[in-house]
Design a protein around this motif. Structure first.
Motif, PDB file in Angstrom:
ATOM      1  N   SER B 109       0.680  -1.298   0.048  1.00 31.51           N
ATOM      2  CA  SER B 109      -0.021  -0.083  -0.002  1.00 31.51           C
ATOM      3  C   SER B 109       0.778   1.263  -0.062  1.00 31.51           C
ATOM      4  O   SER B 109       0.275   2.220  -0.156  1.00 31.51           O
ATOM      5  CB  SER B 109      -1.027  -0.047   1.120  1.00 31.51           C
ATOM      6  N   THR B 110       2.231   1.171   0.149  1.00 31.73           N
ATOM      7  CA  THR B 110       3.063   2.334   0.025  1.00 31.73           C
ATOM      8  C   THR B 110       3.344   2.574  -1.188  1.00 31.73           C
ATOM      9  O   THR B 110       3.278   3.802  -1.677  1.00 31.73           O
ATOM     10  CB  THR B 110       4.146   2.231   0.745  1.00 31.73           C
ATOM     11  N   SER B 111       3.403   1.500  -2.293  1.00 26.03           N
ATOM     12  CA  SER B 111       3.788   2.058  -3.811  1.00 26.03           C
ATOM     13  C   SER B 111       2.330   1.845  -4.745  1.00 26.03           C
ATOM     14  O   SER B 111       2.219   2.602  -5.574  1.00 26.03           O
ATOM     15  CB  SER B 111       4.933   1.235  -4.193  1.00 26.03           C
ATOM     16  N   VAL B 112       1.316   1.015  -4.193  1.00 27.09           N
ATOM     17  CA  VAL B 112       0.470   0.971  -4.986  1.00 27.09           C
ATOM     18  C   VAL B 112      -0.722   1.998  -4.651  1.00 27.09           C
ATOM     19  O   VAL B 112      -1.389   1.680  -3.498  1.00 27.09           O
ATOM     20  CB  VAL B 112       0.037  -0.614  -4.888  1.00 27.09           C
ATOM     21  N   ARG B 113      -0.869   2.792  -5.287  1.00 24.41           N
ATOM     22  CA  ARG B 113      -1.531   4.194  -4.903  1.00 24.41           C
ATOM     23  C   ARG B 113      -2.852   4.264  -5.811  1.00 24.41           C
ATOM     24  O   ARG B 113      -3.602   5.387  -5.720  1.00 24.41           O
ATOM     25  CB  ARG B 113      -0.959   5.431  -4.793  1.00 24.41           C
ATOM     26  N   TYR B 114      -2.995   3.732  -6.869  1.00 25.76           N
ATOM     27  CA  TYR B 114      -3.963   3.993  -7.924  1.00 25.76           C
ATOM     28  C   TYR B 114      -4.773   2.705  -8.362  1.00 25.76           C
ATOM     29  O   TYR B 114      -4.060   1.608  -8.150  1.00 25.76           O
ATOM     30  CB  TYR B 114      -3.314   4.609  -9.024  1.00 25.76           C
ATOM     31  N   ALA B 115      -5.772   2.803  -8.941  1.00 22.50           N
ATOM     32  CA  ALA B 115      -6.625   1.885  -9.438  1.00 22.50           C
ATOM     33  C   ALA B 115      -7.304   2.155 -10.788  1.00 22.50           C
ATOM     34  O   ALA B 115      -7.791   3.465 -10.960  1.00 22.50           O
ATOM     35  CB  ALA B 115      -7.836   1.256  -8.508  1.00 22.50           C
ATOM     36  N   THR B 116      -7.476   1.310 -11.735  1.00 18.65           N
ATOM     37  CA  THR B 116      -8.117   1.352 -13.064  1.00 18.65           C
ATOM     38  C   THR B 116      -9.424   0.416 -12.805  1.00 18.65           C
ATOM     39  O   THR B 116      -9.128  -0.877 -12.903  1.00 18.65           O
ATOM     40  CB  THR B 116      -7.229   0.986 -14.166  1.00 18.65           C
ATOM     41  N   ALA B 117     -10.261   0.972 -12.745  1.00 23.05           N
ATOM     42  CA  ALA B 117     -11.679   0.034 -12.769  1.00 23.05           C
ATOM     43  C   ALA B 117     -11.912  -0.329 -14.497  1.00 23.05           C
ATOM     44  O   ALA B 117     -12.039   0.479 -15.398  1.00 23.05           O
ATOM     45  CB  ALA B 117     -13.196   0.930 -12.330  1.00 23.05           C
ATOM     46  N   THR B 125     -11.909   3.507 -15.925  1.00 21.67           N
ATOM     47  CA  THR B 125     -11.621   4.780 -15.439  1.00 21.67           C
ATOM     48  C   THR B 125     -10.638   4.603 -14.450  1.00 21.67           C
ATOM     49  O   THR B 125     -10.546   3.538 -13.757  1.00 21.67           O
ATOM     50  CB  THR B 125     -13.162   5.025 -15.007  1.00 21.67           C
ATOM     51  N   ASN B 126      -9.993   5.569 -14.171  1.00 21.39           N
ATOM     52  CA  ASN B 126      -9.044   5.634 -13.091  1.00 21.39           C
ATOM     53  C   ASN B 126      -9.340   6.363 -11.744  1.00 21.39           C
ATOM     54  O   ASN B 126      -9.902   7.644 -12.012  1.00 21.39           O
ATOM     55  CB  ASN B 126      -7.669   6.203 -13.731  1.00 21.39           C
ATOM     56  N   LEU B 127      -8.734   5.961 -10.850  1.00 20.82           N
ATOM     57  CA  LEU B 127      -9.002   6.756  -9.498  1.00 20.82           C
ATOM     58  C   LEU B 127      -7.953   6.335  -8.602  1.00 20.82           C
ATOM     59  O   LEU B 127      -7.302   5.260  -8.730  1.00 20.82           O
ATOM     60  CB  LEU B 127     -10.079   6.073  -8.831  1.00 20.82           C
ATOM     61  N   PRO B 128      -7.507   7.151  -7.758  1.00 20.56           N
ATOM     62  CA  PRO B 128      -6.357   7.071  -6.494  1.00 20.56           C
ATOM     63  C   PRO B 128      -7.347   5.809  -5.647  1.00 20.56           C
ATOM     64  O   PRO B 128      -8.523   5.878  -5.632  1.00 20.56           O
ATOM     65  CB  PRO B 128      -6.588   8.338  -5.917  1.00 20.56           C
ATOM     66  N   LEU B 175     -10.941  -4.614 -10.749  1.00 19.01           N
ATOM     67  CA  LEU B 175      -9.899  -3.478 -10.645  1.00 19.01           C
ATOM     68  C   LEU B 175      -8.415  -3.860 -10.690  1.00 19.01           C
ATOM     69  O   LEU B 175      -8.146  -4.913 -10.405  1.00 19.01           O
ATOM     70  CB  LEU B 175     -10.121  -3.148  -9.389  1.00 19.01           C
ATOM     71  N   ARG B 176      -7.813  -3.052 -11.566  1.00 17.32           N
ATOM     72  CA  ARG B 176      -6.386  -3.248 -11.536  1.00 17.32           C
ATOM     73  C   ARG B 176      -5.588  -2.346 -10.728  1.00 17.32           C
ATOM     74  O   ARG B 176      -5.913  -0.923 -10.998  1.00 17.32           O
ATOM     75  CB  ARG B 176      -5.936  -2.998 -13.224  1.00 17.32           C
ATOM     76  N   LEU B 177      -4.927  -2.869  -9.853  1.00 16.03           N
ATOM     77  CA  LEU B 177      -4.050  -1.871  -8.905  1.00 16.03           C
ATOM     78  C   LEU B 177      -2.781  -1.522  -9.621  1.00 16.03           C
ATOM     79  O   LEU B 177      -2.197  -2.181 -10.195  1.00 16.03           O
ATOM     80  CB  LEU B 177      -3.885  -2.387  -7.664  1.00 16.03           C
ATOM     81  N   THR B 178      -2.419  -0.261  -9.631  1.00 18.66           N
ATOM     82  CA  THR B 178      -1.130   0.383 -10.294  1.00 18.66           C
ATOM     83  C   THR B 178      -0.365   1.089  -9.252  1.00 18.66           C
ATOM     84  O   THR B 178      -0.848   1.772  -8.547  1.00 18.66           O
ATOM     85  CB  THR B 178      -1.369   0.957 -11.808  1.00 18.66           C
ATOM     86  N   GLU B 179       0.864   1.238  -9.723  1.00 18.72           N
ATOM     87  CA  GLU B 179       1.862   2.183  -8.948  1.00 18.72           C
ATOM     88  C   GLU B 179       1.767   3.650  -9.807  1.00 18.72           C
ATOM     89  O   GLU B 179       1.840   4.583  -9.118  1.00 18.72           O
ATOM     90  CB  GLU B 179       3.184   1.538  -8.955  1.00 18.72           C
ATOM     91  N   GLN B 180       1.466   3.693 -11.171  1.00 20.41           N
ATOM     92  CA  GLN B 180       1.351   4.836 -11.758  1.00 20.41           C
ATOM     93  C   GLN B 180      -0.122   5.006 -12.010  1.00 20.41           C
ATOM     94  O   GLN B 180      -0.662   4.099 -12.491  1.00 20.41           O
ATOM     95  CB  GLN B 180       1.971   4.806 -12.968  1.00 20.41           C
ATOM     96  N   ASP B 181      -0.565   6.370 -11.978  1.00 19.11           N
ATOM     97  CA  ASP B 181      -1.921   6.713 -12.594  1.00 19.11           C
ATOM     98  C   ASP B 181      -2.014   6.624 -13.885  1.00 19.11           C
ATOM     99  O   ASP B 181      -1.250   7.110 -14.776  1.00 19.11           O
ATOM    100  CB  ASP B 181      -2.263   8.014 -12.125  1.00 19.11           C
TER     101      ASP B 181
END
Ligand SMILES: Cc1cc2nc3c(=O)[nH]c(=O)nc-3n(C[C@H](O)[C@H](O)[C@H](O)COP(=O)(O)OP(=O)(O)OC[C@H]3O[C@@H](n4cnc5c(N)ncnc54)[C@H](O)[C@@H]3O)c2cc1C
Lengths: 250, 206
Positions: B109-117, B125-128, B175-181
């Motif tokens: 959770s320190t590096s994975v800060r974004y999600a794409t639904a 669509t992307n969200l923090p 949901l795809r969790l990502t480090e970059q938005d």
């Protein structure tokens, strides 16, 4: 996804009403001169903002009916919703010389440009013709070789928006075919369809699926839902069917 | 700009005072339930439906339809705000909290800060990630006591009511969790990357 439009900040700007023109008893076209208009792609819309004397705002979206070839002249066509807050102001109150605050162009998905090719299949319900008319006008100016069919559903003959212009364009612009259907009233001797858009009608009018047409459907939500679902069921690829829904329904 | 511009002759319809404070700027009240989406309504049979959390996670996690429904339900009543200017107050939904789903997935959770639904078709669509956690987001399958209608995103959609409604992806499948938005569908087409209705973040640059 194509047509990735990266917009800068969209600022509010003022346009001046340079012409208005009743299209049908319930719709009016409003042509604005927008100094510094950066151009648009057929299918895009603008947001309008009305402000009352005490600073109250109302905002709504309206499709652009004019082609980019008209430069800084931007034409909207507004249908009067009798109980509405904004549309009756635009159709009844606004006149030449007034100013209107707007920003745009907005939307990069429901757009067609001549360079995207075809064949093009356009399906309109009522005022849903507006963004499709921008495509038809742009085609006439810039891409007359793209084979194009329009299926246009209206309640009655008198409610067909741009009827004369569509007639003229089908004469002057080869490769454009227009089929009308009237859902409430038909005049004596009416040769077009006289029912709601259904699978048989779409099968008749649409380019066959193996020609992989690019399809744009616009109108009230149930109309768009209906036509899009039928076309998907007839084997048209959902990726080539683009839809835009205007009016809130339930 | 708005620098004092007045629309000659425009009076406008005021909102009732009790509603006014609940409407973000530029929004108006809608009593129906408008539908907006970019293409035809998809239709996946429920026995083939699943919801996955994937991306920068230790192991992807998948729920089929029955497994999702077997999780504890919540029934949020929320206001929703569509970027096309309508808002609808006190809408009643039924679904599963995203907190609950993400609790079953291991990620940094320190590096994975974004999600794409992501949804049926190509819609994303992307969200923090922070906007999906803390009781602010759900995967919903019920509306007003009924199964969620396909035109409104059924069988299941994301519900993130504090952002414009396009962030509440219809027909959501995971949901795809990502480090970059990574900008999603509308976010790549000129709409705002975050979409806070109270700041009127409709378009990029707002
Ligand atoms: C992307 C986009 C493009 C649009 N382009 C156009 C356009 O080119 N021309 C155009 O005329 N409109 C267009 N609209 C619709 C327009 O934005 C307004 O919603 C419409 O003019 C009604 O606004 P109003 O303030 O008059 O009515 P409101 O005060 O918003 O609504 C009053 C009542 O009428 C109902 N209502 C609203 N719209 C409709 C409708 N279309 N049919 C039936 N009932 C309705 C509402 O549910 C409400 O109960 C577009 C909308 C979108 C989202």
């Amino acid at each position: 996804m194509e047509g990735t439009a990266v917009l800068g900040r969209l600022n509010w700007q003022l346009g001046e009403v340079v012409a208005t023109r009743p299209e049908t008893p319930r719709t009016k076209s409003i042509t604005l001169d927008v100094p510094g208009w950066t151009g648009h792609r057929p299918g895009q819309h603008v947001d309008l903002r009305l402000t009352s004397e005490d600073g109250y705002h109302a905002e709504r979206s309206y499709s652009i009916a004019s082609p980019p070839e008209d430069r800084s002249r931007v034409t909207l066509t507004v249908e009067r919703i009798d109980t509405g807050e904004v549309s009756p102001y635009l159709t009844d109150e606004l006149h030449e010389g007034d100013q209107l605050e707007l920003r745009g162009p907005i939307g990069g998905y429901f757009v067609w440009e001549a360079s995207m090719g075809g064949p093009l299949f356009l399906v309109a319900g009522g005022s849903g013709i507006v963004p499709l008319m921008a495509m038809i006008r742009h085609r006439a100016a810039a891409g007359p070789s793209v084979a194009t069919r329009l299926l246009y559903s209206s309640r009655s003959l008198g409610e067909i928006i741009y009827r004369d212009e569509l007639d003229r364009l089908t004469q002057s612009s080869p490769g454009l075919e227009v089929a009308h259907t009237l859902t409430r009233e038909t005049p004596p001797g009416w040769a077009g369809y006289r029912r709601r858009v259904d699978a048989d009608m779409l099968r008749d009018v649409a380019w066959p699926p193996d020609q992989n047409p690019l399809t744009y459907i616009c109108g009230p939500t149930p109309f768009v839902e209906g036509a899009a679902t039928i076309l998907a069921g007839l084997g048209y690829g959902p990726q080539r069917i683009k839809t835009e829904r205007f009016g809130p329904t339930g | 700009m708005s620098g004092g511009f007045i629309s000659r002759g425009f009076k406008g319809r005021r909102q009732q005072a009790d509603v006014a404070g609940r409407l973000p700027p530029g929004q108006h009240l809608e009593s129906g339930f408008p539908v907006l989406s970019a293409g035809p309504t998809p239709n996946t049979p429920l026995d083939q439906w699943d919801f996955v959390v994937t991306g920068s996670v230790k192991a992807p996690k998948r729920w089929n339809w029955n497994e999702l429904l077997a999780l504890p339900h919540e029934t949020p009543t929320v206001d929703v705000h569509c970027v096309t200017k309508w808002s609808k107050l006190d809408t009643h939904w039924e679904g599963v909290s995203v907190d609950l789903l993400l609790r079953e997935v291991e990620y940094d959770s320190t590096s994975v800060r974004y999600a794409t639904a992501f949804s049926e078709g190509d819609y994303t669509t992307n969200l923090p990630l922070a906007d999906l956690l803390g009781g602010k987001a759900w995967v919903v399958f019920g509306y007003d006591g009924q199964p969620l209608d396909p035109v409104h995103g059924g069988p299941a959609r994301l519900l993130v009511p504090h952002l414009y409604f396009w962030k509440s992806a219809k027909w959501v499948r995971g949901l795809r969790l990502t480090e970059q938005d990574q900008p999603g569908f509308w976010e790549s087409l000129g709409y705002h990357n975050y979409g806070d209705p109270w700041k009127e973040q409709r378009y990029s640059g707002d």
